[in-house]
Design a protein around this motif. Structure first.
Motif, mmCIF file in Angstrom:
data_model
loop_
_atom_site.group_PDB
_atom_site.id
_atom_site.type_symbol
_atom_site.label_atom_id
_atom_site.label_comp_id
_atom_site.label_asym_id
_atom_site.label_seq_id
_atom_site.Cartn_x
_atom_site.Cartn_y
_atom_site.Cartn_z
ATOM 1 N N GLN A 1 0.820 -1.041 0.009
ATOM 2 C CA GLN A 1 0.079 -0.122 -0.043
ATOM 3 C C GLN A 1 0.937 1.168 -0.123
ATOM 4 O O GLN A 1 0.647 2.333 -0.595
ATOM 5 C CB GLN A 1 -0.985 0.145 1.283
ATOM 6 C CG GLN A 1 -1.743 1.121 1.642
ATOM 7 C CD GLN A 1 -2.806 1.465 0.554
ATOM 8 O OE1 GLN A 1 -3.157 0.658 -0.466
ATOM 9 N NE2 GLN A 1 -3.308 2.765 0.140
ATOM 10 N N LYS B 1 -1.537 -0.174 -7.610
ATOM 11 C CA LYS B 1 -2.632 -0.913 -6.881
ATOM 12 C C LYS B 1 -3.096 -2.209 -7.634
ATOM 13 O O LYS B 1 -3.324 -3.246 -7.314
ATOM 14 C CB LYS B 1 -4.006 -0.063 -6.465
ATOM 15 C CG LYS B 1 -3.659 0.990 -5.309
ATOM 16 C CD LYS B 1 -3.402 0.314 -4.109
ATOM 17 C CE LYS B 1 -4.908 -0.411 -3.622
ATOM 18 N NZ LYS B 1 -4.667 -0.889 -2.240
ATOM 19 N N THR C 1 0.752 -6.432 -6.254
ATOM 20 C CA THR C 1 -0.124 -7.206 -5.347
ATOM 21 C C THR C 1 0.691 -8.261 -4.243
ATOM 22 O O THR C 1 0.289 -8.267 -3.395
ATOM 23 C CB THR C 1 -1.144 -7.832 -5.992
ATOM 24 O OG1 THR C 1 -0.762 -8.749 -6.742
ATOM 25 C CG2 THR C 1 -2.142 -6.721 -6.650
ATOM 26 N N TYR D 1 -1.125 5.930 -8.896
ATOM 27 C CA TYR D 1 -1.786 5.244 -7.736
ATOM 28 C C TYR D 1 -2.456 3.805 -8.094
ATOM 29 O O TYR D 1 -2.612 2.744 -7.734
ATOM 30 C CB TYR D 1 -2.687 6.155 -7.018
ATOM 31 C CG TYR D 1 -3.394 5.222 -5.701
ATOM 32 C CD1 TYR D 1 -2.734 5.355 -4.639
ATOM 33 C CD2 TYR D 1 -4.629 4.917 -5.821
ATOM 34 C CE1 TYR D 1 -3.307 4.632 -3.502
ATOM 35 C CE2 TYR D 1 -5.118 4.236 -4.713
ATOM 36 C CZ TYR D 1 -4.500 4.076 -3.375
ATOM 37 O OH TYR D 1 -4.871 3.529 -2.358
ATOM 38 N N ALA E 1 1.819 2.578 -3.525
ATOM 39 C CA ALA E 1 0.951 3.225 -4.059
ATOM 40 C C ALA E 1 1.085 4.365 -3.590
ATOM 41 O O ALA E 1 0.781 5.483 -4.410
ATOM 42 C CB ALA E 1 -0.353 2.540 -4.122
#
Length: 238
Positions: free
Chosen positions: A91, A174, A178, A170, A94
């Motif tokens: 996260q 995302k 992953t 972003y 991103a």
């Protein structure tokens, strides 16, 4: 991400070299050499990041001038490496990808309230346009105020290109990255993201910048009557 320089420097004679060193080579390293039989995930990440980092430092040394945008790019590269090496949640990748261009967009807007608006550094600058001749004709025709209003409009459009870049960065991070940071899959996904960021983000942003430059040229031409050749800056004759 390649960004405009904030200090005078010669135009790159080898843009393809910039692309290969900053994007292509790091992407291939992360996608192909992250396996344990090669460099491992950490080794591949460090080697891949060394290319844009080393190239950025070389550029700063070569032109012997402070370039805050290049410095921002170096910080961004180091943050990417830190996220992978410290095994932070993806996260944060991103967030980092969106934060850098977003800060630039905010800086462009805030600079309109200062004595040194960034649009004059990034677009309306002596390295691109013949500022002295343009200003002289604007003053002679008494349209300086009209030009300043349109330059402010161009500033808002310029900031929107950075906000567009932040949003796309972003979304791309995302969507593609992953896997857990520090893994072989993470490096491969990071390499994919780097490759795709050029056609999906860099090219659209460049086209938007060219559109703003075209708007400035139309504005300057309409207000001053100068031709394109007279408006553009010319290198000093040797």
């Amino acid at each position: 991400m390649s960004m405009p320089s904030s200090s005078p420097r010669p135009k790159s004679q080898h843009p393809l070299t910039d692309l290969i060193i900053s994007i292509l080579i790091p992407s291939i390293i992360m996608m192909k050499l992250s396996g344990e039989e090669y460099l491992g995930s950490d080794g591949a990440l460090i080697l891949a990041l060394a290319f844009p980092l080393g190239w950025g430092i070389l550029e700063l040394i070569r032109y012997r001038s402070f370039n805050w945008i290049a410095l921002l790019g170096l910080v961004s590269t180091l943050l990417t490496g830190g996220i992978g090496l410290l095994r932070l949640d993806t996260q944060w990748l991103a967030v980092k990808e969106a934060t850098v261009p977003c800060l630039l967009g905010v800086a462009v807007l805030v600079s309109t309230r200062t004595r040194y608006p960034l649009v004059r550094t990034l677009l309306y600058s002596p390295q691109i346009l013949n500022i002295d001749k343009i200003q002289t004709h604007l003053e002679q025709r008494g349209v300086q105020a009209v030009f300043e209003q349109r330059l402010l409009r161009a500033t808002y459009w310029l900031s929107s290109t950075f906000f567009f870049s932040a949003t796309m960065n972003y979304i791309l991070a995302k969507w593609l990255v992953t896997s857990p940071s520090g893994s072989e899959a993470f490096n491969a996904e990071l390499g994919q993201m780097t490759l795709l960021s050029y056609p999906m983000i860099a090219i659209p942003c460049t086209l938007m910048m060219l559109g703003i430059l075209y708007y400035l040229w139309r504005t300057i031409h309409g207000l001053t009557g100068l031709s394109l050749e007279e408006i553009l800056a010319h290198p000093p004759q040797k």
